[in-house]
Write an enzyme that holds these catalytic residues in place. Structure first.
Site, PDB file in Angstrom:
ATOM      1  N   ASN A   1       0.860  -1.187   0.000  1.00  0.00           N
ATOM      2  CA  ASN A   1       0.000   0.000   0.000  1.00  0.00           C
ATOM      3  C   ASN A   1       0.894   1.234   0.000  1.00  0.00           C
ATOM      4  O   ASN A   1       1.968   1.215   0.596  1.00  0.00           O
ATOM      5  CB  ASN A   1      -0.898   0.006   1.244  1.00  0.00           C
ATOM      6  CG  ASN A   1      -1.994   1.040   1.138  1.00  0.00           C
ATOM      7  OD1 ASN A   1      -2.941   0.864   0.385  1.00  0.00           O
ATOM      8  ND2 ASN A   1      -1.861   2.137   1.860  1.00  0.00           N
TER       9      ASN A   1
ATOM     10  N   SER B   1     -17.499  -7.959  -7.721  1.00  0.00           N
ATOM     11  CA  SER B   1     -18.743  -7.578  -7.071  1.00  0.00           C
ATOM     12  C   SER B   1     -18.966  -8.359  -5.793  1.00  0.00           C
ATOM     13  O   SER B   1     -18.539  -9.496  -5.659  1.00  0.00           O
ATOM     14  CB  SER B   1     -19.948  -7.801  -7.990  1.00  0.00           C
ATOM     15  OG  SER B   1     -21.131  -7.438  -7.294  1.00  0.00           O
ATOM     16  N   GLY B   2     -19.665  -7.694  -4.885  1.00  0.00           N
ATOM     17  CA  GLY B   2     -20.040  -8.348  -3.634  1.00  0.00           C
ATOM     18  C   GLY B   2     -19.686  -7.512  -2.425  1.00  0.00           C
ATOM     19  O   GLY B   2     -19.878  -7.940  -1.294  1.00  0.00           O
ATOM     20  N   GLY B   3     -19.180  -6.313  -2.690  1.00  0.00           N
ATOM     21  CA  GLY B   3     -18.864  -5.413  -1.590  1.00  0.00           C
ATOM     22  C   GLY B   3     -17.768  -5.982  -0.699  1.00  0.00           C
ATOM     23  O   GLY B   3     -17.037  -6.895  -1.091  1.00  0.00           O
TER      24      GLY B   3
ATOM     25  N   LYS C   1     -19.253  -5.864 -15.698  1.00  0.00           N
ATOM     26  CA  LYS C   1     -19.445  -5.375 -14.325  1.00  0.00           C
ATOM     27  C   LYS C   1     -20.290  -4.094 -14.332  1.00  0.00           C
ATOM     28  O   LYS C   1     -21.141  -3.885 -13.473  1.00  0.00           O
ATOM     29  CB  LYS C   1     -18.098  -5.116 -13.636  1.00  0.00           C
ATOM     30  CG  LYS C   1     -18.201  -4.464 -12.240  1.00  0.00           C
ATOM     31  CD  LYS C   1     -18.998  -5.324 -11.312  1.00  0.00           C
ATOM     32  CE  LYS C   1     -19.225  -4.871  -9.889  1.00  0.00           C
ATOM     33  NZ  LYS C   1     -19.054  -3.559  -9.421  1.00  0.00           N
TER      34      LYS C   1
ATOM     35  N   HIS D   1     -23.780  -5.092 -14.775  1.00  0.00           N
ATOM     36  CA  HIS D   1     -24.206  -5.638 -13.470  1.00  0.00           C
ATOM     37  C   HIS D   1     -24.676  -4.501 -12.566  1.00  0.00           C
ATOM     38  O   HIS D   1     -25.739  -4.569 -11.946  1.00  0.00           O
ATOM     39  CB  HIS D   1     -23.044  -6.397 -12.822  1.00  0.00           C
ATOM     40  CG  HIS D   1     -23.222  -6.671 -11.355  1.00  0.00           C
ATOM     41  ND1 HIS D   1     -23.073  -5.693 -10.387  1.00  0.00           N
ATOM     42  CD2 HIS D   1     -23.575  -7.795 -10.679  1.00  0.00           C
ATOM     43  CE1 HIS D   1     -23.310  -6.209  -9.192  1.00  0.00           C
ATOM     44  NE2 HIS D   1     -23.622  -7.484  -9.343  1.00  0.00           N
ATOM     45  N   ASN D   2     -23.886  -3.447 -12.498  1.00  0.00           N
ATOM     46  CA  ASN D   2     -24.250  -2.327 -11.630  1.00  0.00           C
ATOM     47  C   ASN D   2     -25.507  -1.616 -12.125  1.00  0.00           C
ATOM     48  O   ASN D   2     -26.329  -1.183 -11.319  1.00  0.00           O
ATOM     49  CB  ASN D   2     -23.087  -1.345 -11.513  1.00  0.00           C
ATOM     50  CG  ASN D   2     -22.037  -1.829 -10.533  1.00  0.00           C
ATOM     51  OD1 ASN D   2     -21.873  -3.031 -10.339  1.00  0.00           O
ATOM     52  ND2 ASN D   2     -21.322  -0.904  -9.923  1.00  0.00           N
TER      53      ASN D   2
ATOM     54  N   GLU E   1     -28.209  -3.623 -10.979  1.00  0.00           N
ATOM     55  CA  GLU E   1     -28.292  -3.400  -9.521  1.00  0.00           C
ATOM     56  C   GLU E   1     -29.127  -2.144  -9.231  1.00  0.00           C
ATOM     57  O   GLU E   1     -30.007  -2.155  -8.354  1.00  0.00           O
ATOM     58  CB  GLU E   1     -26.857  -3.260  -8.981  1.00  0.00           C
ATOM     59  CG  GLU E   1     -26.698  -2.807  -7.551  1.00  0.00           C
ATOM     60  CD  GLU E   1     -25.207  -2.616  -7.186  1.00  0.00           C
ATOM     61  OE1 GLU E   1     -24.413  -3.559  -7.390  1.00  0.00           O
ATOM     62  OE2 GLU E   1     -24.843  -1.526  -6.702  1.00  0.00           O
TER      63      GLU E   1
HETATM   64  C1  6PG Z   1     -20.794  -4.407  -6.246  1.00  0.00           C
HETATM   65  C2  6PG Z   1     -21.313  -2.993  -6.262  1.00  0.00           C
HETATM   66  C3  6PG Z   1     -20.230  -1.987  -6.059  1.00  0.00           C
HETATM   67  C4  6PG Z   1     -20.699  -0.550  -6.249  1.00  0.00           C
HETATM   68  C5  6PG Z   1     -21.542  -0.068  -5.154  1.00  0.00           C
HETATM   69  C6  6PG Z   1     -21.777   1.424  -5.155  1.00  0.00           C
HETATM   70  O1  6PG Z   1     -21.042  -5.066  -7.231  1.00  0.00           O
HETATM   71  O2  6PG Z   1     -20.203  -4.824  -5.272  1.00  0.00           O
HETATM   72  O3  6PG Z   1     -21.916  -2.749  -7.495  1.00  0.00           O
HETATM   73  O4  6PG Z   1     -19.224  -2.270  -6.972  1.00  0.00           O
HETATM   74  O5  6PG Z   1     -19.588   0.263  -6.322  1.00  0.00           O
HETATM   75  O6  6PG Z   1     -22.740  -0.748  -5.140  1.00  0.00           O
HETATM   76  O7  6PG Z   1     -22.522   1.880  -6.205  1.00  0.00           O
HETATM   77  P1  6PG Z   1     -23.224   3.320  -6.144  1.00  0.00           P
HETATM   78  O8  6PG Z   1     -22.477   4.133  -5.137  1.00  0.00           O
HETATM   79  O9  6PG Z   1     -23.128   3.898  -7.502  1.00  0.00           O
HETATM   80  O10 6PG Z   1     -24.625   3.058  -5.700  1.00  0.00           O
END
Ligand code: 6PG
Length: 481
Positions: free
Chosen positions: A33, A128-130, A183, A186-187, A190
């Protein structure tokens, strides 16, 4: 070097991905880092991970076994270019640089093209998946050269989420920017999913007067059926939460202005460029924008709405209508999203397997849902399926839901409750199935003011009516016959 994989950027997503990697048999993980405190914290808090920590790029690169593989987990943007350049200067042909941030796929295409001549592989990867997903199993969408996946694939398979049938949620999506493109879509989906759920909640709350906690029970119940998904599940959790300070439902004390970091807007911008009607996703993005226009909302707050109180007679029947409207609208949102994937693949030359995308979204990612099995099945049965909504299963699902869907759209309009995603999905559905569209009139108008010409239903050729002359019709491009 001894590490088979490295992670650069140790904020929450990077740290969690590094810990996930380290927890799997056979992996030794190098970490780095820019500010060393973060590295120190991670290594101290997780001695079990056996991290190989570095304080500089030279040391980090030296700690990697060849071919070197490093995953960049920094905030998408210009910072990414700086990290890439530091790695490229030290890497050798055959080494792999993975960008796991939410990069714009256009940037990924550019970066891959820039790096390619060095012989180093650049892979843009959707993750994806936070935070939770990064730690315990994300859905992974790597792009880049297929060759890079020979080294990368086996490592990614160890950390990806596992679908119900035991398959890891990772596949080589396609070359260069394909992973980040998928991705992005995907968003976008979402966003649509979240907006649809929010509209359903709003309708139930205003129509039945049920409390957030009671509506949480409705969502929990829905989560046992065809709507079963992560977003429905967490919706119940959020609605059930009480604010400690005021004792009120948390959802009532949260400011009603939705944020957005841009990936939803990108999905729509690219859909416009590709000419794909992703109206459900667009409405979801715009609904967030509208929510944040505080000044306009205040100025408009006294504009008239429908007169009189609105309450539904049969709450249970109404809630079932909302559930069906939600499911039908969700089918449309996914159908539109997959249309964009098809169009993107065509435009950018990617060989994307739609069924595989549905499969890697079954677990780990934010839109994970039981429903994705149905999408995977639909593409398995017919890989050249022209639209998801016409696949037998979805056709039946929408047919079963459409009466409810129409009632809900009508009631919402009459009651003055904004349901842009429900309403636009229904309009899209009706547009798609219409035998004749008023597009014919638009062609007539275009021909009138700009001699833009039109085609006829009864013969080939391109025609123009002499609107400002005797209004006879001429054939502008003689047809071949
Ligand atoms: C994921 C989400 C993630 C995304 C957040 C925030 O797949 O884990 O899509 O990557 O960054 O959900 O998105 P917003 O801030 O635009 O709502």
């Amino acid at each position: 070097g001894t590490a088979n994989i490295g992670v650069v950027g140790l904020a929450v997503m990077g740290s969690n991905l590094a810990r996930n990697l380290a927890s799997r048999e056979g992996n030794t993980v190098a970490v780095f880092n820019r500010s060393p405190e973060r590295t120190q914290t991670l290594v101290t808090e997780h001695p079990e991970a056996g991290f190989v920590a570095s304080e500089g790029y030279d040391e980090f690169v030296a700690s990697l076994a060849k071919p070197r593989t490093a995953i960049i987990m920094v905030q998408a943007g210009t910072g990414t270019d700086a990290v890439i350049s530091d790695l490229v200067q030290r890497f050798e042909p055959g080494d792999i640089i993975v960008d796991g941030g939410n990069a714009n796929f256009h940037d990924t295409i550019r970066r891959e093209a820039d790096i390619k001549p060095t012989g180093i592989h650049f892979v843009g990867m959707g993750v994806s998946g936070g935070e939770e997903g990064a730690l315990n199993g994300p859905s992974l969408m790597p792009g880049g050269a297929a060759e890079s996946y020979e080294t990368l694939g086996p490592i990614l398979q160890t950390i990806a989420a596992v679908a119900p049938d035991g398959e890891p949620c990772v596949t080589h999506v396609g070359t260069d920017g394909a992973g980040h493109f998928v991705k992005m879509v995907h968003n976008g989906i979402e966003y649509a999913d979240m907006q649809l759920i929010a509209e359903a909640y709003d309708l139930i709350r205003q129509g039945t007067g049920r409390s957030p906690a009671e509506i949480a029970d409705v969502f929990a119940e829905w989560n046992t059926g065809e709507l079963e998904s992560y977003l429905i599940e967490i919706t119940a959790e959020v609605l059930r939460q009480t604010d400690a300070a005021t004792g009120r439902p948390l959802v009532d004390v949260i400011l009603d202005e939705a944020g957005a970091k841009g990936t939803g807007a990108w999905t729509v911008q690219n859909a416009l460029d590709l000419g794909v009607p992703t109206s459900g996703i667009a409405e979801a993005v715009f609904a967030r924008s509208l929510s944040s226009k505080r000044g306009q909302r205040e100025a408009a707050a006294d504009l008239p709405g429908p007169s009189g109180e609105w309450k539904v007679d049969d709450a249970d029947a109404f809630i079932e209508d909302v559930r069906r409207a939600l499911y039908a609208s969700k089918i449309i949102a996914y159908s539109q999203g997959f249309d964009e994937i098809v169009a993107g693949a065509e435009q950018f030359g990617w060989d994307i397997h739609k069924g595989d995308i549905a499969k890697i979204w079954r677990a780990g990612c934010i839109i994970r849902a039981r429903f994705l099995n149905r999408i995977a099945d639909a593409y398995a049965e017919d890989p050249s399926l022209v639209a998801l909504v016409v696949a037998p299963y979805f056709r039946d699902a929408v047919a079963g839901a459409q009466e409810s869907w129409r009632r809900i759209a009508a009631i919402a309009a009459q009651a003055g409750i904004p349901t842009p995603a429900f309403a636009s999905s229904l309009a899209y559905y009706d547009g798609l199935r219409a035998e004749r569209l008023p597009a014919a009139l638009i062609q007539g108008q275009r021909d009138y003011f700009g001699a833009h010409t039109y085609q006829r239903v009864d013969q080939p050729g391109v025609f123009h009516t002499l609107w400002s002359g005797d209004r006879s019709e001429i054939e502008t491009t003689p047809s071949s016959h």
